[in-house]
Scaffold this motif. Structure first.
Motif, PDB file in Angstrom:
ATOM      1  N   GLU A  28       0.849  -1.198   0.000  1.00  0.00           N
ATOM      2  CA  GLU A  28       0.000   0.000   0.000  1.00  0.00           C
ATOM      3  C   GLU A  28       0.880   1.242   0.000  1.00  0.00           C
ATOM      4  O   GLU A  28       1.955   1.267   0.605  1.00  0.00           O
ATOM      5  N   ASN A  29       0.406   2.278  -0.691  1.00  0.00           N
ATOM      6  CA  ASN A  29       1.115   3.564  -0.734  1.00  0.00           C
ATOM      7  C   ASN A  29       0.483   4.530   0.253  1.00  0.00           C
ATOM      8  O   ASN A  29      -0.737   4.739   0.236  1.00  0.00           O
ATOM      9  N   VAL A  30       1.311   5.098   1.116  1.00  0.00           N
ATOM     10  CA  VAL A  30       0.789   5.950   2.186  1.00  0.00           C
ATOM     11  C   VAL A  30       1.636   7.215   2.328  1.00  0.00           C
ATOM     12  O   VAL A  30       2.817   7.243   1.979  1.00  0.00           O
ATOM     13  N   LYS A  31       1.021   8.264   2.853  1.00  0.00           N
ATOM     14  CA  LYS A  31       1.709   9.530   3.089  1.00  0.00           C
ATOM     15  C   LYS A  31       2.517   9.456   4.380  1.00  0.00           C
ATOM     16  O   LYS A  31       1.989   9.117   5.446  1.00  0.00           O
ATOM     17  N   VAL A  32       3.812   9.748   4.261  1.00  0.00           N
ATOM     18  CA  VAL A  32       4.680   9.832   5.434  1.00  0.00           C
ATOM     19  C   VAL A  32       5.523  11.095   5.287  1.00  0.00           C
ATOM     20  O   VAL A  32       6.222  11.269   4.290  1.00  0.00           O
ATOM     21  N   ALA A  55       9.593  -0.987   3.730  1.00  0.00           N
ATOM     22  CA  ALA A  55       9.084   0.251   3.138  1.00  0.00           C
ATOM     23  C   ALA A  55      10.107   0.848   2.186  1.00  0.00           C
ATOM     24  O   ALA A  55      11.317   0.674   2.353  1.00  0.00           O
ATOM     25  N   ASP A  56       9.590   1.554   1.218  1.00  0.00           N
ATOM     26  CA  ASP A  56      10.420   2.319   0.279  1.00  0.00           C
ATOM     27  C   ASP A  56       9.821   3.718   0.217  1.00  0.00           C
ATOM     28  O   ASP A  56       8.750   3.926  -0.354  1.00  0.00           O
ATOM     29  N   TRP A  57      10.515   4.702   0.858  1.00  0.00           N
ATOM     30  CA  TRP A  57       9.990   6.065   0.970  1.00  0.00           C
ATOM     31  C   TRP A  57      10.592   6.963  -0.089  1.00  0.00           C
ATOM     32  O   TRP A  57      11.804   6.935  -0.325  1.00  0.00           O
ATOM     33  N   ASN A  58       9.758   7.782  -0.724  1.00  0.00           N
ATOM     34  CA  ASN A  58      10.194   8.692  -1.771  1.00  0.00           C
ATOM     35  C   ASN A  58      10.278  10.113  -1.207  1.00  0.00           C
ATOM     36  O   ASN A  58       9.280  10.665  -0.742  1.00  0.00           O
ATOM     37  N   GLU A  59      11.467  10.687  -1.269  1.00  0.00           N
ATOM     38  CA  GLU A  59      11.697  12.012  -0.692  1.00  0.00           C
ATOM     39  C   GLU A  59      10.885  13.098  -1.382  1.00  0.00           C
ATOM     40  O   GLU A  59      10.426  14.047  -0.733  1.00  0.00           O
ATOM     41  N   GLU A  60      10.676  12.988  -2.684  1.00  0.00           N
ATOM     42  CA  GLU A  60       9.976  14.027  -3.441  1.00  0.00           C
ATOM     43  C   GLU A  60       8.468  13.985  -3.212  1.00  0.00           C
ATOM     44  O   GLU A  60       7.826  15.009  -2.997  1.00  0.00           O
ATOM     45  N   THR A  61       7.884  12.801  -3.250  1.00  0.00           N
ATOM     46  CA  THR A  61       6.428  12.678  -3.137  1.00  0.00           C
ATOM     47  C   THR A  61       5.945  12.541  -1.702  1.00  0.00           C
ATOM     48  O   THR A  61       4.764  12.703  -1.420  1.00  0.00           O
ATOM     49  N   LYS A  62       6.878  12.226  -0.793  1.00  0.00           N
ATOM     50  CA  LYS A  62       6.538  11.962   0.619  1.00  0.00           C
ATOM     51  C   LYS A  62       5.581  10.767   0.730  1.00  0.00           C
ATOM     52  O   LYS A  62       4.712  10.715   1.614  1.00  0.00           O
ATOM     53  N   VAL A  63       5.736   9.822  -0.157  1.00  0.00           N
ATOM     54  CA  VAL A  63       4.894   8.626  -0.158  1.00  0.00           C
ATOM     55  C   VAL A  63       5.777   7.409   0.091  1.00  0.00           C
ATOM     56  O   VAL A  63       6.837   7.262  -0.513  1.00  0.00           O
TER      57      VAL A  63
END
Length: 281
Positions: A28-32, A55-63
């Protein structure tokens, strides 16, 4: 050329192996919320649990793309661990002390002081019970654990090693049935702290046939259970009691639903030895 192909093959195999470690996987993709590469490392470390979640967090999208074993955990449990590491997300706010401990470069702008909402991220609400229901379920989640503990204590009072072993096994079952994602944040924090010790204590009591060894294990089990019940808002009054003779004269504690002293460390030999130190309501 051969060396490049070999390296690519190794990377592909290691990635495949890593992904295959999580069975019954659900992603699932979630806002962090976060700021930088250091945030990424901390968020992913908080979410990653061997064979259970990553988890794999994206710095640009904050997802964050979170993959987890749906039979071992759930999304809320992973998000709580991320919040406890200092990062607000779509379901939970980080405790202030956890946020304040972040390096200055990681202190993102906190957009809310109430529940954090999803922003431009698809959310499956069927997997996220509303917070009021979660709060209502808090006591129910741990009630079976506490009830099993009290039955274990009663078996020790009877000095019945076989019954004690059976009740310890029931306690193990109750502990394993707890859904961490339904615990309130303060309870979840303590639960994560004492969980391994609770499991170990119940297992050791279950596997032992020596009543004295069962009682020794009950001491540490009671210590951890006390920490848990203090924050868990028990549905009934609980008494924290003390025997000065137990543990070779060093003393030992236990929890009881009864105000009358019924000593689990000596049973009928010194049934009323002890006193109530604290009443937990």
């Amino acid at each position: 050329m051969k060396s490049i192909l070999l390296m690519a093959a190794v990377v592909l195999l290691s990635t495949t192996a890593s992904q295959s470690q999580i069975n019954n996987s659900k992603t699932e993709n979630v806002k962090v919320f976060g700021n930088c590469n250091m945030c990424e490392s901390t968020i992913e470390k908080a979410a990653n649990k061997k064979n259970t979640s990553k988890a794999d967090w994206n710095e640009e999208t904050k997802v964050a793309s979170i993959t987890y074993d749906s039979e071992k955990t759930n999304l809320d449990a992973v998000l709580k661990n991320i919040a406890l590491a200092g990062y607000d997300n779509q379901s939970f706010l980080a405790p202030d002390d956890a946020y304040n401990k972040l390096p200055d470069c990681c202190k993102y702008d906190r957009v809310a002081k109430a529940s954090v909402k999803t922003d431009n991220v698809a959310e499956n609400h069927s997997n996220h019970p509303d917070m009021s229901k979660t709060e209502d379920q808090k006591s129910n989640q741990l009630k079976a654990v506490f009830d099993s503990y009290f039955l274990l204590k009663d078996a020790l009072v009877k000095t019945d090693r076989t019954l004690t072993s059976a009740k310890a096994k029931e306690l193990q079952t109750s502990i394993n049935a707890v859904e961490m994602g339904k615990l309130a944040m303060d309870v979840h924090t303590v639960w994560m702290k004492v969980l391994d010790d609770l499991k170990e204590g119940a297992e050791n009591i279950n596997s032992s046939k020596d009543i004295s060894k069962q009682r020794d294990q009950f001491m540490s089990l009671s210590k951890n259970m006390y920490e848990l019940i203090k924050v868990a808002d028990p549905s009934e009054t609980v008494y924290y009691q003390f025997c000065p003779m137990a543990n070779e004269g060093k003393g030992a504690n236990w929890l009881s639903k009864e105000s009358d002293i019924k000593n689990p460390y000596y049973g009928i030999q010194m049934l009323s030895c002890g006193k109530t130190l604290e009443t937990i309501r």
